[in-house]
Design a protein around this motif. Structure first.
Motif: not given
Length: 114
Positions: A87, A89-90, A93-94
């Motif tokens: 959860d 990871e997003r 990445e952002e």
């Protein structure tokens, strides 16, 4: 506040760095206690203590082979850890995408000054 037992779940078990080292070693393949002791450079009682915790939470399986006990990783209980971490990871990445944008802008400015 009482400290949670390290044997309650995979989260608590992998919170200890030495146990993560043991899991990393077992991820490469089965091993005996003596091989783990040699690989990690720690005393046998320390390795055995951590293996016991890892067995209690189901991260490690053991089988007898003659006079030796062979340990192997059982990654199933790590699924809960993975599900929780993914959860984030997003978010990572952002943030990396934002960093890429800033770095590109800095690069463009530097090239414009040359």
């Amino acid at each position: 506040m009482a400290r949670a037992a390290t044997t309650t779940d995979a989260f608590n078990a992998v919170a200890e760095p030495r146990r993560r080292e043991i899991l990393d070693a077992l991820a490469r393949g089965e091993s005996t206690v003596n091989a783990l002791v040699e690989r990690l450079g720690v005393a046998q009682p320390v390795v055995s203590k951590h293996l016991r915790v890892l067995r209690e939470v189901g991260l490690v399986q053991v089988r007898d082979e003659g006079r030796q006990r062979i340990y192997r990783l059982d990654p199933g209980p790590l699924r809960a850890v993975y599900d929780w971490v993914k959860d984030y990871e997003r978010l990572w990445e952002e943030r990396f995408e934002l960093l890429d944008t800033v770095l590109e802008e800095l690069k463009d400015r530097q090239e414009g000054q040359e």
